[in-house]
Design a protein around this motif. Sequence first.
Motif, PDB file in Angstrom:
ATOM      1  N   GLN A  53       0.842  -1.189   0.000  1.00  0.00           N
ATOM      2  CA  GLN A  53       0.000   0.000   0.000  1.00  0.00           C
ATOM      3  C   GLN A  53       0.881   1.244   0.000  1.00  0.00           C
ATOM      4  OE1 GLN A  53      -2.849   0.280   3.214  1.00  0.00           O
ATOM      5  NE2 GLN A  53      -4.283   1.356   1.896  1.00  0.00           N
ATOM      6  N   MET A  54       0.608   2.140  -0.929  1.00  0.00           N
ATOM      7  CA  MET A  54       1.408   3.346  -1.059  1.00  0.00           C
ATOM      8  C   MET A  54       1.231   4.235   0.175  1.00  0.00           C
ATOM      9  SD  MET A  54       0.675   4.213  -5.101  1.00  0.00           S
ATOM     10  CE  MET A  54       1.771   5.645  -5.110  1.00  0.00           C
ATOM     11  N   SER A  55       2.294   4.928   0.565  1.00  0.00           N
ATOM     12  CA  SER A  55       2.212   5.852   1.700  1.00  0.00           C
ATOM     13  C   SER A  55       1.582   7.179   1.299  1.00  0.00           C
ATOM     14  CB  SER A  55       3.610   6.093   2.283  1.00  0.00           C
ATOM     15  OG  SER A  55       4.480   6.657   1.315  1.00  0.00           O
ATOM     16  N   VAL A  56       1.590   7.471   0.007  1.00  0.00           N
ATOM     17  CA  VAL A  56       0.974   8.691  -0.518  1.00  0.00           C
ATOM     18  C   VAL A  56      -0.517   8.442  -0.734  1.00  0.00           C
ATOM     19  CG1 VAL A  56       0.927  10.286  -2.472  1.00  0.00           C
ATOM     20  CG2 VAL A  56       3.114   9.419  -1.616  1.00  0.00           C
ATOM     21  N   GLN A  57      -1.352   9.404  -0.370  1.00  0.00           N
ATOM     22  CA  GLN A  57      -2.789   9.312  -0.609  1.00  0.00           C
ATOM     23  C   GLN A  57      -3.151  10.083  -1.883  1.00  0.00           C
ATOM     24  OE1 GLN A  57      -5.340   9.768   3.005  1.00  0.00           O
ATOM     25  NE2 GLN A  57      -3.396  10.278   3.992  1.00  0.00           N
ATOM     26  N   THR A  58      -4.114   9.544  -2.643  1.00  0.00           N
ATOM     27  CA  THR A  58      -4.422  10.100  -3.958  1.00  0.00           C
ATOM     28  C   THR A  58      -5.922  10.215  -4.177  1.00  0.00           C
ATOM     29  OG1 THR A  58      -2.422   9.043  -4.861  1.00  0.00           O
ATOM     30  CG2 THR A  58      -4.055   9.820  -6.444  1.00  0.00           C
ATOM     31  N   VAL A  59      -6.327  11.299  -4.845  1.00  0.00           N
ATOM     32  CA  VAL A  59      -7.668  11.425  -5.397  1.00  0.00           C
ATOM     33  C   VAL A  59      -7.498  11.967  -6.814  1.00  0.00           C
ATOM     34  CG1 VAL A  59      -8.082  13.781  -4.541  1.00  0.00           C
ATOM     35  CG2 VAL A  59     -10.013  12.250  -4.979  1.00  0.00           C
ATOM     36  N   CYS A  60      -8.379  11.559  -7.712  1.00  0.00           N
ATOM     37  CA  CYS A  60      -8.202  11.867  -9.133  1.00  0.00           C
ATOM     38  C   CYS A  60      -9.367  12.682  -9.683  1.00  0.00           C
ATOM     39  CB  CYS A  60      -8.075  10.579  -9.944  1.00  0.00           C
ATOM     40  SG  CYS A  60      -6.798   9.449  -9.346  1.00  0.00           S
ATOM     41  N   LEU A  61      -9.083  13.425 -10.735  1.00  0.00           N
ATOM     42  CA  LEU A  61     -10.087  14.185 -11.466  1.00  0.00           C
ATOM     43  C   LEU A  61     -10.072  13.756 -12.924  1.00  0.00           C
ATOM     44  CD1 LEU A  61      -9.224  17.765 -10.118  1.00  0.00           C
ATOM     45  CD2 LEU A  61     -10.888  16.151  -9.172  1.00  0.00           C
ATOM     46  N   GLY A  62     -11.245  13.726 -13.547  1.00  0.00           N
ATOM     47  CA  GLY A  62     -11.323  13.392 -14.973  1.00  0.00           C
ATOM     48  C   GLY A  62     -11.295  11.897 -15.222  1.00  0.00           C
ATOM     49  N   ALA A 124       5.596  10.180   4.246  1.00  0.00           N
ATOM     50  CA  ALA A 124       5.284   9.619   2.925  1.00  0.00           C
ATOM     51  C   ALA A 124       6.433   9.828   1.943  1.00  0.00           C
ATOM     52  CB  ALA A 124       4.005  10.247   2.374  1.00  0.00           C
ATOM     53  N   ALA A 125       6.531   8.908   0.997  1.00  0.00           N
ATOM     54  CA  ALA A 125       7.554   8.988  -0.041  1.00  0.00           C
ATOM     55  C   ALA A 125       7.017   8.299  -1.295  1.00  0.00           C
ATOM     56  CB  ALA A 125       8.846   8.324   0.417  1.00  0.00           C
ATOM     57  N   MET A 126       7.696   8.527  -2.394  1.00  0.00           N
ATOM     58  CA  MET A 126       7.306   7.898  -3.659  1.00  0.00           C
ATOM     59  C   MET A 126       8.563   7.342  -4.313  1.00  0.00           C
ATOM     60  SD  MET A 126       4.513   7.760  -5.989  1.00  0.00           S
ATOM     61  CE  MET A 126       3.523   9.174  -5.616  1.00  0.00           C
ATOM     62  N   GLY A 127       8.567   6.035  -4.581  1.00  0.00           N
ATOM     63  CA  GLY A 127       9.730   5.413  -5.207  1.00  0.00           C
ATOM     64  C   GLY A 127       9.895   5.821  -6.657  1.00  0.00           C
ATOM     65  N   MET A 128      11.048   5.539  -7.209  1.00  0.00           N
ATOM     66  CA  MET A 128      11.333   5.873  -8.600  1.00  0.00           C
ATOM     67  C   MET A 128      10.404   5.083  -9.527  1.00  0.00           C
ATOM     68  SD  MET A 128      13.725   8.193  -8.610  1.00  0.00           S
ATOM     69  CE  MET A 128      14.717   8.194 -10.108  1.00  0.00           C
ATOM     70  N   HIS A 129       9.780   5.781 -10.449  1.00  0.00           N
ATOM     71  CA  HIS A 129       8.810   5.165 -11.353  1.00  0.00           C
ATOM     72  C   HIS A 129       8.692   5.999 -12.622  1.00  0.00           C
ATOM     73  CE1 HIS A 129       6.579   8.361  -9.363  1.00  0.00           C
ATOM     74  NE2 HIS A 129       5.753   8.346 -10.392  1.00  0.00           N
ATOM     75  N   GLN A 130       8.070   5.423 -13.630  1.00  0.00           N
ATOM     76  CA  GLN A 130       7.749   6.137 -14.868  1.00  0.00           C
ATOM     77  C   GLN A 130       6.245   6.384 -14.927  1.00  0.00           C
ATOM     78  OE1 GLN A 130       9.565   2.963 -17.315  1.00  0.00           O
ATOM     79  NE2 GLN A 130      10.621   4.601 -18.417  1.00  0.00           N
ATOM     80  N   VAL A 187      10.000  10.801  -5.127  1.00  0.00           N
ATOM     81  CA  VAL A 187      10.126  11.735  -3.996  1.00  0.00           C
ATOM     82  C   VAL A 187      10.642  10.934  -2.808  1.00  0.00           C
ATOM     83  CG1 VAL A 187       8.904  13.301  -2.438  1.00  0.00           C
ATOM     84  CG2 VAL A 187       8.253  13.191  -4.861  1.00  0.00           C
ATOM     85  N   PRO A 188      11.965  10.943  -2.575  1.00  0.00           N
ATOM     86  CA  PRO A 188      12.519  10.177  -1.454  1.00  0.00           C
ATOM     87  C   PRO A 188      12.054  10.664  -0.092  1.00  0.00           C
ATOM     88  CG  PRO A 188      14.234  10.780  -3.034  1.00  0.00           C
ATOM     89  CD  PRO A 188      13.018  11.550  -3.412  1.00  0.00           C
ATOM     90  N   LYS A 189      11.814  11.989   0.037  1.00  0.00           N
ATOM     91  CA  LYS A 189      11.393  12.498   1.340  1.00  0.00           C
ATOM     92  C   LYS A 189      10.822  13.899   1.226  1.00  0.00           C
ATOM     93  CE  LYS A 189      16.067  14.153   2.508  1.00  0.00           C
ATOM     94  NZ  LYS A 189      17.142  14.098   3.511  1.00  0.00           N
ATOM     95  N   THR A 190      10.065  14.258   2.243  1.00  0.00           N
ATOM     96  CA  THR A 190       9.604  15.633   2.403  1.00  0.00           C
ATOM     97  C   THR A 190      10.221  16.204   3.676  1.00  0.00           C
ATOM     98  OG1 THR A 190       7.629  14.979   3.643  1.00  0.00           O
ATOM     99  CG2 THR A 190       7.420  15.117   1.241  1.00  0.00           C
ATOM    100  N   ARG A 205       2.319  17.831   2.186  1.00  0.00           N
ATOM    101  CA  ARG A 205       2.573  18.358   0.842  1.00  0.00           C
ATOM    102  C   ARG A 205       1.493  17.889  -0.114  1.00  0.00           C
ATOM    103  NH1 ARG A 205       5.459  15.997  -3.858  1.00  0.00           N
ATOM    104  NH2 ARG A 205       5.971  17.723  -5.264  1.00  0.00           N
ATOM    105  N   LEU A 206       0.971  18.812  -0.905  1.00  0.00           N
ATOM    106  CA  LEU A 206       0.075  18.479  -2.004  1.00  0.00           C
ATOM    107  C   LEU A 206       0.848  18.558  -3.315  1.00  0.00           C
ATOM    108  CD1 LEU A 206      -3.284  20.367  -1.280  1.00  0.00           C
ATOM    109  CD2 LEU A 206      -2.986  17.887  -1.477  1.00  0.00           C
ATOM    110  N   ASN A 207       0.658  17.556  -4.145  1.00  0.00           N
ATOM    111  CA  ASN A 207       1.260  17.550  -5.482  1.00  0.00           C
ATOM    112  C   ASN A 207       0.152  17.278  -6.490  1.00  0.00           C
ATOM    113  OD1 ASN A 207       3.060  15.246  -7.487  1.00  0.00           O
ATOM    114  ND2 ASN A 207       3.248  17.454  -7.601  1.00  0.00           N
ATOM    115  N   ILE A 208      -0.065  18.226  -7.375  1.00  0.00           N
ATOM    116  CA  ILE A 208      -1.088  18.071  -8.418  1.00  0.00           C
ATOM    117  C   ILE A 208      -0.372  17.814  -9.732  1.00  0.00           C
ATOM    118  CG2 ILE A 208      -2.940  19.195  -9.690  1.00  0.00           C
ATOM    119  CD1 ILE A 208      -2.067  20.447  -6.255  1.00  0.00           C
ATOM    120  N   THR A 209      -0.621  16.666 -10.342  1.00  0.00           N
ATOM    121  CA  THR A 209       0.001  16.365 -11.637  1.00  0.00           C
ATOM    122  C   THR A 209      -1.091  16.220 -12.685  1.00  0.00           C
ATOM    123  OG1 THR A 209       0.026  13.950 -11.365  1.00  0.00           O
ATOM    124  CG2 THR A 209       1.922  15.173 -10.523  1.00  0.00           C
ATOM    125  N   MET A 210      -0.971  17.034 -13.718  1.00  0.00           N
ATOM    126  CA  MET A 210      -1.912  16.980 -14.840  1.00  0.00           C
ATOM    127  C   MET A 210      -1.291  16.207 -15.993  1.00  0.00           C
ATOM    128  SD  MET A 210      -3.523  20.821 -14.828  1.00  0.00           S
ATOM    129  CE  MET A 210      -2.446  21.683 -13.681  1.00  0.00           C
TER     130      MET A 210
END
Length: 216
Positions: A53-62, A124-130, A187-190, A205-210
């Motif tokens: 389970q990812m440590s980052v929480q996500t909600v999506c639009l569209g 929370a962190a995010m591992g290297m990915h494409q 994102v190794p760390k905040t 931290r909020l990160n919005i990616t379009m």
Amino acid sequence: MLLPRERTEIAPGAVHVPDWLNLEQQRRIVEACRGWAVGPVPMRSARLPGGHQMSVQTVCLGWHWQPYKYTRTADDAGGGQVAELPEWMAELGQKAVNAAYQDPVAGLNYSPDTALINYYGDAAAMGMHQDKDEKTSAPVVSLSIGDTCLFRFGNTETHTKPYTDVELVSGDLFVFGGSSRFAYHGVPKTYPGTSHPQCGTKRGRLNITMRVTGME
């Protein structure tokens, strides 16, 4: 006296624009994100196919993203229909591409149809990915609000070195497209407690990616 942070091309097609969002824009986005986080599809931590389970929480639009596909309904989070991507955010994405590439035509041709809103708590962190679940190679637009993070931007061949570490501060813009569109990144760390007191967030931290999914 602090020297101004400058627009920097980290790699071909990957551009960091510091302090792109002003505080009023940041607060407006944060307020909108609070509404999206509770419905119609609630913010959740996605579970990868292997069970992690990812440590980052996500909600999506569209479109709703789940590892590793897009759907119109949140099949892994209650089955609800995701909220629409608002026109003002799509227009913000166009302006972001214009600002990063300094090319009005590139901005006008950019039509994002989804946004992933990621919330990073203190640990929370995010591992290297494409980002490769989209069917197009249109750029990814990334906006940061809240705590500063260490953003690691790598290469298209491997999730290891060479990579470049960049600190993304509240209000920063990062766009990657062209030959860097499918570069590994993470994102190794905040850094908890580093957000601007007037950006609208209390912590995290909020990160919005379009993105442009290429889906119909």
